[in-house]
Scaffold this motif. Structure first.
Motif, short mmCIF file in Angstrom:
data_model
loop_
_atom_site.label_atom_id
_atom_site.label_comp_id
_atom_site.label_asym_id
_atom_site.label_seq_id
_atom_site.Cartn_x
_atom_site.Cartn_y
_atom_site.Cartn_z
N PHE A 46 0.83 -1.21 0.00
CA PHE A 46 0.00 0.00 0.00
C PHE A 46 0.86 1.26 0.00
O PHE A 46 0.60 2.20 -0.74
N GLY A 47 1.90 1.28 0.83
CA GLY A 47 2.77 2.45 0.90
C GLY A 47 3.49 2.69 -0.42
O GLY A 47 3.61 3.82 -0.88
N PHE A 48 3.96 1.59 -1.02
CA PHE A 48 4.64 1.70 -2.31
C PHE A 48 3.72 2.29 -3.37
O PHE A 48 4.05 3.26 -4.04
N LEU A 49 2.54 1.68 -3.52
CA LEU A 49 1.60 2.16 -4.54
C LEU A 49 1.16 3.59 -4.27
O LEU A 49 1.04 4.39 -5.20
N ASP A 50 0.95 3.92 -3.01
CA ASP A 50 0.48 5.25 -2.66
C ASP A 50 1.50 6.31 -3.09
O ASP A 50 1.15 7.26 -3.78
N ASN A 51 2.76 6.16 -2.70
CA ASN A 51 3.76 7.15 -3.07
C ASN A 51 4.07 7.13 -4.56
O ASN A 51 4.23 8.17 -5.18
N PHE A 52 4.16 5.95 -5.12
CA PHE A 52 4.48 5.81 -6.55
C PHE A 52 3.45 6.55 -7.41
O PHE A 52 3.80 7.39 -8.24
N VAL A 53 2.18 6.24 -7.21
CA VAL A 53 1.12 6.87 -8.00
C VAL A 53 1.00 8.35 -7.67
O VAL A 53 0.82 9.18 -8.56
N MET A 54 1.12 8.71 -6.39
CA MET A 54 0.99 10.12 -6.00
C MET A 54 2.07 10.96 -6.68
O MET A 54 1.79 12.05 -7.18
N ILE A 55 3.30 10.47 -6.70
CA ILE A 55 4.39 11.23 -7.30
C ILE A 55 4.17 11.38 -8.80
O ILE A 55 4.29 12.48 -9.35
N LEU A 56 3.85 10.29 -9.47
CA LEU A 56 3.65 10.36 -10.92
C LEU A 56 2.44 11.22 -11.28
O LEU A 56 2.53 12.08 -12.17
N ALA A 57 1.33 11.00 -10.60
CA ALA A 57 0.12 11.78 -10.90
C ALA A 57 0.31 13.24 -10.52
O ALA A 57 -0.08 14.14 -11.28
N GLY A 58 0.89 13.50 -9.35
CA GLY A 58 1.12 14.88 -8.92
C GLY A 58 2.03 15.63 -9.87
O GLY A 58 1.78 16.80 -10.19
N GLU A 59 3.08 14.98 -10.33
CA GLU A 59 4.01 15.62 -11.27
C GLU A 59 3.32 15.90 -12.60
O GLU A 59 3.46 16.99 -13.17
#
Length: 168
Positions: A46-59
């Motif tokens: 969950f932590g991996f997916l959360d940060n991974f997607v958040m960084i890509l989507a946010g950028e």
């Protein structure tokens, strides 16, 4: 009842039969470690997916909508986090299934043993360490994001005349 269903039932009955007769016995150190491991694996995912997607989507949002609509970097990060949370809900079953395949089985403890202070600490410690490790691993897209301009210079570019006026 199919052979697969009978096998699953037999495995579950064996688990119940291995539970100690004394439900008030404190869980052993090994059981507490297994409990922490059991709860950590899904949270790593969950932590991996959360940060991974958040960084890509946010950028992506920052570079597209941020530039067009003039939203702040923090607003883009919040929108990226919203998308990431929605992805987390959709992927929960897959992450938990993978965790079970990696051996994250709960130790055979009674309900009373699971409610004991040590078991609750092991459960929450496993979750916390899991999500922390997952979030750190999920930061790896930052390696590929260019940081040539700092946030201050990107957001606060002054015209050349104003820079010279402030310097003089």
């Amino acid at each position: 009842m199919s052979l697969e269903e009978r096998t699953m039932l037999l495995n579950e009955l064996r688990k119940v039969a291995t539970i100690d007769c004394d439900p008030t016995r404190r869980p052993s150190r090994r059981e507490l470690l297994q409990l922490a491991y059991h709860h950590s694996l899904p949270f790593i995912g969950f932590g991996f997916l959360d940060n991974f997607v958040m960084i890509l989507a946010g950028e992506y949002i920052d570079l597209t909508l941020g530039a067009k609509l003039g939203i702040s970097t923090m607003a883009a990060a919040a929108l990226g986090n919203t998308i990431s949370d929605m992805m987390g809900i959709g992927s929960a079953w897959y992450v938990e299934t993978l965790a079970v395949r990696l051996g994250a089985e709960c130790p055979p403890l009674s309900k009373l043993q699971m409610d004991m202070f040590g078991s609750r600490i092991a459960t929450n410690l496993g979750r916390c360490l899991g999500v922390m490790l997952g979030c750190l691993l999920g930061m790896f897209p930052l390696i590929f994001i260019s940081t040539n301009e700092t946030e201050d210079t990107k957001d606060n570019k002054l015209p050349k005349a104003e820079i010279e006026k402030d310097a003089g």
